[in-house]
Write an enzyme that holds these catalytic residues in place. Structure first.
Site, PDB file in Angstrom:
ATOM      1  CG  ASP A  71       1.850  -0.801   8.303  1.00  0.00           C
ATOM      2  OD1 ASP A  71       1.144   0.146   8.648  1.00  0.00           O
ATOM      3  OD2 ASP A  71       2.573  -1.443   9.100  1.00  0.00           O
ATOM      4  CE1 TYR A  72       4.425  -0.594   3.523  1.00  0.00           C
ATOM      5  CE2 TYR A  72       6.095  -1.866   4.677  1.00  0.00           C
ATOM      6  CZ  TYR A  72       5.559  -0.642   4.295  1.00  0.00           C
ATOM      7  OH  TYR A  72       6.150   0.519   4.686  1.00  0.00           O
ATOM      8  CG  HIS A  75       6.964   1.550   9.092  1.00  0.00           C
ATOM      9  ND1 HIS A  75       7.022   2.600   8.208  1.00  0.00           N
ATOM     10  CD2 HIS A  75       7.711   0.562   8.547  1.00  0.00           C
ATOM     11  CE1 HIS A  75       7.789   2.267   7.179  1.00  0.00           C
ATOM     12  NE2 HIS A  75       8.219   1.036   7.354  1.00  0.00           N
TER      13      HIS A  75
END
Ligand SMILES: Cc1ncc(C[n+]2csc(CCOP(=O)(O)OP(=O)(O)O)c2C)c(N)n1
Ligand SMILES: [Mg+2]
Length: 803
Positions: free
Chosen positions: A550-551, A592
């Protein structure tokens, strides 16, 4: 032409004079190129120009301090520097402006980048490394402002690793870690987050990075008052200055027209960085932009009369000239002789570049005209084809597009005929395309024998008493084997060091291999990626860990703009085989459980994108990638670390092949295609389908980029005649790409008895609650019902409707 400095000690006045005259010659040459370059654009020979005028003098000083083995990571103003290190001559400068597609004529990018985007060659013809310690190096520029910053960090960190980690073969890359990474950036581009992120990270890491800010008070038309607090970047970065208690930066501020002072500052800066591995900031202010930002505008529109007058007075070239006269290096008359001579040389170089640019196309034009005329001879449309031939022949300086337009369009006059001339024309067009297209398309991926899809598979071996273990242990033990086998490998990321990553896949590795090889980083995904790119460009094998998929968005810009384009934009002359390790898909909550695979597939062409379904497969990918020379993203299954897998015996050796799918279960009725965490659900569902008499074949894609290079999926569809793609990305995301690959590229449409379908997640990101996954992503019931529905449509008697 180059301006490598002698030591300044014991230098005679004659030596000194010669050196300064040489510098002046380089700077005047560069200025003349800028002036003439602008004219080439205005007269239409070149399309766009962005030049280094007004920034010449500090670049002379930087070049004097720049040694073999050093690296530059900079931006489009640095032509003087490139000339001063001997990496760019007049003819090459103009070849860049014209977009010459021959790398020997246009060594910066073979016409792929606009002029002003610089690079040197790190690789030999076969893709192997040159000895980078014996040449001055420039990493390839990119256009996004501050995009050069993250990689600069890695280029500098490589010196630290080479100096402090024992056991690495440094021969081609480093001499005792003495190399400096020199960054250049415009004042306005320091407003970008990437600048501040890199500055902070380099201060933390204490790496030999010399950051130069070329400050001309503007960013195109926007004044410093809108860009920088206090309008002064070195002022606001003062807190980074090191002192007796704390590491930090050495910070210098110097006027960009003050030649002797610049030379002095750069020599001092280099000593600090080279010896102490302390980062340095040099804020070079009072610079100008005599011709404005680029050829697409004029600075009279936004600079005041006073500013324009000041820029003339403080033009660094006239200030240097004045200083030389005052110090008896030359007289005004002698200066004029030098300047006139350079003017002539620049004009000559420009003409030579244009002649070299036009020549091959003229030859190709002759061939094309002849092919057209031959095709015309027996044609009923002879008059039309001859007209095309005449029009093509009349173009004085043809481009390749015009050659192909004329020849391809001529085929339309010949559809109803057959003749030797027509066949010859068709063949000529095919051969021409085959010859020319690579000039524009080659080297997106490695073309060396180390390219990833050339590394052969090796199956995991199991001892008779092999244990079933938590899968994270396979990851850990395989990393252990990797770090032993490849002393140049290293891993870093948030929580990757001390605790051995959030899922313990690196447990104990830092204790065993040290804090430089297994390290924690700050929370700064873009520069984690930059560390990886820069170190990989200097021969190390970095594994950059992005904690969660996700990041990855924070690093995606750099991955897409810098890493994915690197081999392409240098036409195969630079590479950065960094491995990006991340973990994703199904856990819980919006940030997440992401699976933005479609976005990655679209933005990362040039990087391999691998989606192993378990840890053994993932570990096998790392083993494969380390044998190859290409960058890749590996997405591990976030919910797979505690699942049991059998511990292989040949850790560090077994290899998962890249671009090869795997049939997990054979079946006759329908082909189910998926990957990653979702695949487990598909496998379970296949068992449930079997209970109602549906025999599904299940295929694991494993590798999204490249995709099924052997075209195995179509072979399955040929057997089952039905296809369902199951994917946890949004509808029309990765599944649309997968469907295009199978139906269009592999021609599976020929074998289909049912509509090919996709089953994807909802359009929103996954909700957090216990049922969030069930109501956001494809579930076993969704898959079952979708397959059943397809079978019901095909055979309602055998599979009566569920609803
Ligand atoms: C990310 C990004 N935004 C915008 C641009 C367009 N752009 C190109 S150069 C430039 C100004 C840069 O000014 P500065 O950093 O001061 O460098 P200078 O040209 O003045 O030397 C802008 C906005 C770009 N190339 N990249
Ligand atoms: Mg500026």
């Amino acid at each position: 032409m180059s301006n490598t400095s002698k030591t300044t000690k014991d230098i005679t006045f004659e030596d000194f004079k010669t050196e300064v005259l040489n510098d002046y010659t380089i700077a005047v040459t560069s200025r003349e190129c800028s002036l003439l370059g602008r004219r080439e654009v205005l007269t239409g020979k070149a399309k766009f120009g962005i030049f280094g005028d007004g920034k010449e003098v500090p670049q002379l000083a930087m070049a004097k301090a720049f040694k073999n083995g050093d690296f530059r990571s900079g931006y489009y103003r640095d032509q003087t520097f490139m000339m001063a290190i001997g990496a760019l001559n007049i003819q090459q400068f103009f070849a860049g402006l014209y977009g010459h597609t021959d790398i020997t004529e246009e060594p910066m990018s073979a016409g792929r980048q606009m002029g002003g985007h610089f690079a040197t060659h790190s690789l030999n013809e076969d893709g192997s490394w040159k000895n980078l310690t014996q040449q001055k190096n420039s990493s390839a520029d990119i256009s996004p402002t501050a995009g050069q910053m993250p990689r600069l960090l890695g280029l500098a960190q490589a010196s630290k690793i080479y100096r402090e980690v024992k056991g690495i073969d440094t021969e081609k890359f480093s001499v005792n870690g003495d190399e400096i990474a020199w960054g250049t950036i415009g004042n306005a581009s320091t407003s970008e987050g990437l600048f501040f992120e890199t500055i902070n990270a380099a201060g933390v890491l204490q790496v030999p990075m010399v950051m130069n800010v070329w400050d001309d008070e503007y960013g195109i038309s926007v004044h410093a008052k809108h860009q920088t607090t206090k309008e002064n970047i070195s002022e606001i970065l003062k807190g980074f200055q090191r002192d007796e208690n704390n590491d930090g930066y050495e910070i210098f501020r110097v006027k960009g027209w003050d030649y002797p002072n610049l030379v002095d500052v750069y020599q001092r800066a280099a000593i600090v960085a080279r010896k102490e591995h302390c980062p340095v900031l040099i804020h070079v202010n009072e610079l100008t932009q005599p011709q404005g930002h680029s050829t697409s505008g004029s600075h009279e529109r936004y600079k005041s009369k006073e500013r324009l007058a000041w820029e003339i007075e403080y033009d660094c070239m006239s200030k240097m000239r004045q200083w030389m006269i005052e110090n008896n290096i030359f007289t005004d008359e002698e200066a004029k002789v030098i300047e006139n001579d350079i003017k002539k040389q620049v004009r000559k170089g420009k003409q030579a570049a244009w002649a070299a640019f036009v020549k091959p196309q003229k030859d190709e034009q002759t061939e094309a005209v002849s092919a057209l005329r031959t095709a015309a001879i027996n044609s009923s449309n002879k008059a039309f084809i001859e007209k095309s031939a005449n029009e093509l022949e009349a173009i004085k300086e043809p481009i390749r597009k015009e050659i192909l337009v004329a020849t391809r369009k001529a085929l339309r006059y010949l559809t109803a005929e057959s003749s030797e001339g027509k066949t010859a024309l068709i063949n000529w067009i095919a051969a021409y395309k085959a010859k020319i297209q690579p000039k524009y398309s080659a080297n997106l991926y490695s073309e060396s024998n180390l390219r990833a899809d050339n590394i052969s598979a090796e199956a995991p071996q199991y001892a008779d008493d092999a244990e079933m273990v938590d899968a994270r242990l396979i990851m850990r033990d395989n990393f252990d084997a990797i770090f032993t086998k490849y002393p140049e490998s290293l891993i870093f990321g948030e929580d990757a060091g001390h605790i051995g990553d959030v899922n313990q896949g690196l447990e104990g590795m830092q204790e065993k291999y040290g804090e430089l090889r297994v390290s924690d980083t700050g929370i700064r995904e873009a520069t984690i990626l930059g560390q990886g790119i820069g170190m990989a460009m200097r021969g190390l094998r970095p594994i950059a860990e992005i904690q969660y998929l996700d990041y990855i968005l924070y690093s995606l810009q750099i991955m897409s703009d810098d890493l994915a384009t690197l081999q392409y934009r240098t036409n195969g002359k630079q590479k950065a085989p960094v491995i990006i390790r991340t973990r994703g898909h199904r856990l819980e909550g919006i940030w997440h459980s992401g699976s933005q695979m479609g976005g990655l597939i679209h933005l990362l062409r040039g990087i391999h994108l691998l989606v192993p379904r378990n840890m053994t497969k993932a570990a096998g990918f790392y083993n494969t990638l380390l044998e190859g020379d290409e960058p890749a993203v590996v997405v591990e299954c976030l919910n797979g670390y505690r699942l049991k897998e059998k511990m292989p015996a040949n850790l560090g050796e077994f290899k998962t092949p890249i671009g090869v799918v795997e049939t997990i279960k054979e079946g006759a009725d329908i082909t189910l295609v998926s990957y990653g965490s979702t695949l487990r659900i598909v496998e379970e569902t296949a068992k449930e389908l079997a209970q109602v008499g549906i025999d599904a074949e299940v295929i694991d894609i494993q590798s999204l980029l490249p995709f099924d290079i052997n075209h195995d999926i179509v072979k399955s569809v040929q057997k089952t005649n039905r296809l369902l793609v199951i994917d946890e990305d949004v509808p029309g995301g990765a599944s649309a790409y997968i469907l295009q690959e199978i139906v269009e590229k592999q021609n599976a449409y020929k074998f289909l008895d049912s509509k090919p379908q996709t089953l994807a997640a909802k359009e929103h990101r996954p909700a957090y609650g216990t049922d969030g996954d069930y109501f956001s992503k494809p579930s076993a019931e969704d898959i079952f019902e979708k397959v059943y529905d397809m079978m019901n449509e095909a055979n309602p008697n055998k599979y009566p409707s569920l609803f």
